[in-house]
Write a protein that holds these residues in place. Sequence first.
Motif, PDB file in Angstrom:
ATOM      1  N   LYS A   1      63.938  -9.308  43.313  1.00 12.66           N
ATOM      2  CA  LYS A   1      62.498  -9.200  43.113  1.00 12.66           C
ATOM      3  C   LYS A   1      61.854 -10.412  43.778  1.00 12.66           C
ATOM      4  CE  LYS A   1      58.865  -8.640  39.721  1.00 12.66           C
ATOM      5  NZ  LYS A   1      58.541  -8.397  38.318  1.00 12.66           N
ATOM      6  N   VAL A   2      60.871 -10.141  44.644  1.00 11.43           N
ATOM      7  CA  VAL A   2      60.161 -11.196  45.363  1.00 11.43           C
ATOM      8  C   VAL A   2      58.730 -11.235  44.842  1.00 11.43           C
ATOM      9  CG1 VAL A   2      59.387 -11.975  47.637  1.00 11.43           C
ATOM     10  CG2 VAL A   2      61.602 -10.850  47.393  1.00 11.43           C
ATOM     11  N   LEU A   3      58.265 -12.441  44.539  1.00 14.19           N
ATOM     12  CA  LEU A   3      56.898 -12.608  44.038  1.00 14.19           C
ATOM     13  C   LEU A   3      55.899 -12.385  45.161  1.00 14.19           C
ATOM     14  CD1 LEU A   3      57.453 -15.819  41.912  1.00 14.19           C
ATOM     15  CD2 LEU A   3      57.347 -13.455  41.106  1.00 14.19           C
ATOM     16  N   LYS A   4      54.881 -11.596  44.881  1.00 10.37           N
ATOM     17  CA  LYS A   4      53.869 -11.269  45.890  1.00 10.37           C
ATOM     18  C   LYS A   4      53.021 -12.485  46.248  1.00 10.37           C
ATOM     19  CE  LYS A   4      50.322  -7.831  46.816  1.00 10.37           C
ATOM     20  NZ  LYS A   4      49.598  -6.686  46.286  1.00 10.37           N
ATOM     21  N   SER A   5      52.780 -13.352  45.284  1.00 10.31           N
ATOM     22  CA  SER A   5      51.881 -14.480  45.506  1.00 10.31           C
ATOM     23  C   SER A   5      52.442 -15.520  46.478  1.00 10.31           C
ATOM     24  CB  SER A   5      51.546 -15.160  44.182  1.00 10.31           C
ATOM     25  OG  SER A   5      52.728 -15.624  43.562  1.00 10.31           O
ATOM     26  N   ASN A   6      53.748 -15.798  46.412  1.00 13.95           N
ATOM     27  CA  ASN A   6      54.296 -16.842  47.287  1.00 13.95           C
ATOM     28  C   ASN A   6      55.610 -16.435  47.964  1.00 13.95           C
ATOM     29  OD1 ASN A   6      56.016 -16.916  45.137  1.00 13.95           O
ATOM     30  ND2 ASN A   6      55.538 -18.997  44.525  1.00 13.95           N
ATOM     31  N   TYR A   7      55.993 -15.185  47.831  1.00 20.86           N
ATOM     32  CA  TYR A   7      57.172 -14.622  48.486  1.00 20.86           C
ATOM     33  C   TYR A   7      58.489 -15.306  48.107  1.00 20.86           C
ATOM     34  CZ  TYR A   7      53.612 -12.289  51.196  1.00 20.86           C
ATOM     35  OH  TYR A   7      52.526 -11.555  51.565  1.00 20.86           O
ATOM     36  N   GLN A   8      58.548 -15.904  46.931  1.00 21.01           N
ATOM     37  CA  GLN A   8      59.793 -16.496  46.458  1.00 21.01           C
ATOM     38  C   GLN A   8      60.561 -15.465  45.641  1.00 21.01           C
ATOM     39  OE1 GLN A   8      58.955 -20.117  44.359  1.00 21.01           O
ATOM     40  NE2 GLN A   8      58.682 -21.274  46.227  1.00 21.01           N
TER      41      GLN A   8
ATOM     42  N   LYS B   1      59.227 -10.438  34.892  1.00 21.44           N
ATOM     43  CA  LYS B   1      57.770 -10.459  35.098  1.00 21.44           C
ATOM     44  C   LYS B   1      57.324 -11.824  35.534  1.00 21.44           C
ATOM     45  CE  LYS B   1      56.251  -6.801  32.149  1.00 21.44           C
ATOM     46  NZ  LYS B   1      55.383  -6.390  31.088  1.00 21.44           N
TER      47      LYS B   1
END
Length: 55
Positions: A3-10, A55
């Motif tokens: 799962k990659v975070l949309k806000s910072n692509y981590q 989440k």
Amino acid sequence: MSKVLKSNYQVAGGIKLFDAGLTYHLKTASKLIEEVETIPEALDRALSYLLVELK
């Protein structure tokens, strides 16, 4: 699967799927999450875990 975070692509976390002969094991880096019998079931469980637990 990760799962990659949309806000910072981590990467927020991930799951690995292992073929154990007659079953498939879903694992995080530290623990076995679930043992399932089919690939569709494994994908369903993996996506559910990534969406709900990370989440």
